[in-house]
Design a protein around this motif. Structure first.
Motif, PDB file in Angstrom:
ATOM      1  N   UNK A  33       4.519  15.434  -3.514  1.00  0.00           N
ATOM      2  CA  UNK A  33       4.450  14.321  -2.569  1.00  0.00           C
ATOM      3  C   UNK A  33       3.006  13.856  -2.421  1.00  0.00           C
ATOM      4  N   UNK A  34       2.817  12.554  -2.486  1.00  0.00           N
ATOM      5  CA  UNK A  34       1.513  11.952  -2.237  1.00  0.00           C
ATOM      6  C   UNK A  34       1.347  11.787  -0.730  1.00  0.00           C
ATOM      7  N   UNK A  35       0.192  12.178  -0.196  1.00  0.00           N
ATOM      8  CA  UNK A  35      -0.063  12.120   1.246  1.00  0.00           C
ATOM      9  C   UNK A  35      -1.012  10.976   1.612  1.00  0.00           C
ATOM     10  N   UNK A  36      -1.376  10.178   0.614  1.00  0.00           N
ATOM     11  CA  UNK A  36      -2.350   9.114   0.833  1.00  0.00           C
ATOM     12  C   UNK A  36      -1.710   7.967   1.624  1.00  0.00           C
ATOM     13  N   UNK A  37      -2.514   7.286   2.430  1.00  0.00           N
ATOM     14  CA  UNK A  37      -1.990   6.169   3.209  1.00  0.00           C
ATOM     15  C   UNK A  37      -1.506   6.606   4.575  1.00  0.00           C
ATOM     16  N   UNK A  38      -0.821   5.690   5.276  1.00  0.00           N
ATOM     17  CA  UNK A  38      -0.433   5.933   6.675  1.00  0.00           C
ATOM     18  C   UNK A  38       1.072   5.801   6.909  1.00  0.00           C
ATOM     19  N   UNK A  39       1.857   5.862   5.832  1.00  0.00           N
ATOM     20  CA  UNK A  39       3.310   5.722   5.982  1.00  0.00           C
ATOM     21  C   UNK A  39       4.046   7.026   5.730  1.00  0.00           C
ATOM     22  N   UNK A  57      -0.888  11.480  -9.586  1.00  0.00           N
ATOM     23  CA  UNK A  57      -0.474  10.077  -9.688  1.00  0.00           C
ATOM     24  C   UNK A  57       0.523   9.778  -8.578  1.00  0.00           C
ATOM     25  N   UNK A  58       0.304   8.683  -7.874  1.00  0.00           N
ATOM     26  CA  UNK A  58       1.258   8.241  -6.864  1.00  0.00           C
ATOM     27  C   UNK A  58       2.273   7.324  -7.536  1.00  0.00           C
ATOM     28  N   UNK A  59       3.560   7.600  -7.295  1.00  0.00           N
ATOM     29  CA  UNK A  59       4.628   6.784  -7.876  1.00  0.00           C
ATOM     30  C   UNK A  59       5.086   5.666  -6.947  1.00  0.00           C
ATOM     31  N   UNK A  60       4.541   5.632  -5.727  1.00  0.00           N
ATOM     32  CA  UNK A  60       4.945   4.595  -4.759  1.00  0.00           C
ATOM     33  C   UNK A  60       3.703   4.076  -4.029  1.00  0.00           C
ATOM     34  N   UNK A  61       2.844   3.408  -4.767  1.00  0.00           N
ATOM     35  CA  UNK A  61       1.582   2.953  -4.186  1.00  0.00           C
ATOM     36  C   UNK A  61       1.765   1.894  -3.106  1.00  0.00           C
ATOM     37  N   UNK A  62       2.954   1.297  -3.014  1.00  0.00           N
ATOM     38  CA  UNK A  62       3.214   0.341  -1.937  1.00  0.00           C
ATOM     39  C   UNK A  62       3.132   1.024  -0.569  1.00  0.00           C
ATOM     40  N   UNK A  63       3.307   2.363  -0.549  1.00  0.00           N
ATOM     41  CA  UNK A  63       3.169   3.116   0.706  1.00  0.00           C
ATOM     42  C   UNK A  63       1.726   3.148   1.205  1.00  0.00           C
ATOM     43  N   UNK A  64       0.787   2.790   0.350  1.00  0.00           N
ATOM     44  CA  UNK A  64      -0.626   2.799   0.744  1.00  0.00           C
ATOM     45  C   UNK A  64      -1.046   1.481   1.385  1.00  0.00           C
TER      46      UNK A  64
END
Length: 354
Positions: A33-39, A57-64
């Motif tokens: 799990x990517x923890x980057x961003x605020x979502x 690698x983040x697979x859902x960069x829209x979450x950032x």
């Protein structure tokens, strides 16, 4: 990710920010799990590239992304990274540098490559315990530097970088064979007096290097001309004894009583809360460059040892002062297996930066 405290509070503790997490499942499976961003956590990927290296690698960069667009993302980053708003920063040049850093760091979206860094090995003869330090770098804010000892030299290598000097470069080099005798406290306030002392030592160092190069050339000519190897071997032995004696003298001189210290008039410091006594000072050089690491050059300066956990560096040409404070986080399994492995790592991170 370990972040330095907010500028210019070098003595504050490091900050911690999770970047990814791994859930170990049954049958040797795992989810990332990517923890980057605020979502909140979202789908990510980790790949082992080679020994001591892996990539995320983040697979859902829209979450950032944020609803307010890049402007909201920048303001949020500024509060977290610097502990202030853009309105608090009046200096136009500093605003420009901060914006450059945001653009540079945010473009990766937590798609990063990680390489192992060893902590520097220590020796009983070291001036202080080597390790990681937080340092003030003017408008660039706080950066992380690794202090290591190499015989008569000490090196400060950037672990984090900025638009001028990237991570991996040797930000300062300290010449432990050339301690500086500071003037009394009143004369120390005069920048021209300190500058005169440092430039005299710089000229001395230059002459010694020329003499050393000349000796090496003479020895090579002697070796080529000699029919027997005894003569050049004898010369090397004599030089080795002289070097050892010089090193011993340096070690004996490294711990005098503390002396009063104050920055000369005109020298800019982000942190005015620096110690007013120091143990010893040495001649050194600091690396400066234009944006994008253009036209790099080593310039003279003064290394100031305050105590076991703090030192400073006066950048003569910039009329600027950096204060460094030891990072006291305990990193496990970070010791180098050998001095050779550590030296090789330093070489590798510098070549990556270059």
């Amino acid at each position: 990710m370990y972040l330095p405290p907010h500028d210019p509070h070098v003595d504050d503790p490091m900050r911690f920010k999770p970047l990814f997490r791994i859930h170990l499942m049954e049958r040797k499976c795992a989810t990332v799990e990517c923890m980057y961003g605020h979502k909140g956590p979202h789908n990510g990927h980790i790949q082992i590239v080679k020994k001591d290296e892996f990539s995320t690698k983040c697979n859902q960069t829209d979450h950032h992304r944020m609803s307010g667009g890049r402007q909201e993302e920048f303001r949020t980053w500024l509060r977290e990274e610097w502990g202030r708003t853009l309105e608090d920063i009046f200096h136009e040049h500093m605003q420009e540098l901060i914006l450059m850093k945001f653009i540079y760091t945010s473009q990766y979206d937590n798609c990063l490559t990680y390489r192992r860094i060893y902590l520097p090995p220590s020796s009983p003869d070291d001036l202080i315990q080597p390790g990681l330090f937080k340092g003030t770098y003017g408008s660039h804010g706080l950066e992380i530097v690794m202090l290591s000892f190499h015989g008569k030299k000490a090196k400060g290598t950037k672990i984090t970088g900025d638009p001028n000097i990237p991570a991996g470069q040797q930000t300062v080099e300290i010449d432990l064979a050339h301690p500086l005798q500071l003037p009394d406290i009143e004369n120390l306030r005069d920048f021209s007096e300190l500058s005169r002392i440092v430039l005299e030592v710089q000229e001395q160092v230059r002459r010694e290097e020329q003499e050393r190069e000349q000796r090496q050339e003479d020895e090579e000519h002697s070796q080529q001309a000699a029919s027997q190897p005894a003569s050049p071997l004898g010369g090397e032995g004599a030089e080795g004894e002289e070097t050892a004696a010089g090193a011993e003298g340096t070690a004996q001189d490294k711990a005098p009583a503390s002396q009063p210290f104050v920055l000369p008039m005109g020298v800019i410091s982000r942190n005015e809360d620096y110690p007013r006594t120091c143990r010893i000072c040495f001649y050194g050089t600091g690396l400066i460059a234009g944006h994008g690491f253009t036209s790099p050059e080593r310039t003279p300066g003064v290394f100031v040892l305050f105590d076991d956990d703090r030192f400073g560096f006066i950048w003569l040409e910039l009329k600027s002062f950096s204060l460094y404070s030891r990072i006291k986080v305990s990193f496990q399994n970070a010791q180098a297996p050998s001095r050779e492995a550590f030296d090789e790592m330093l070489k590798n991170i510098q070549s990556l930066a270059t």
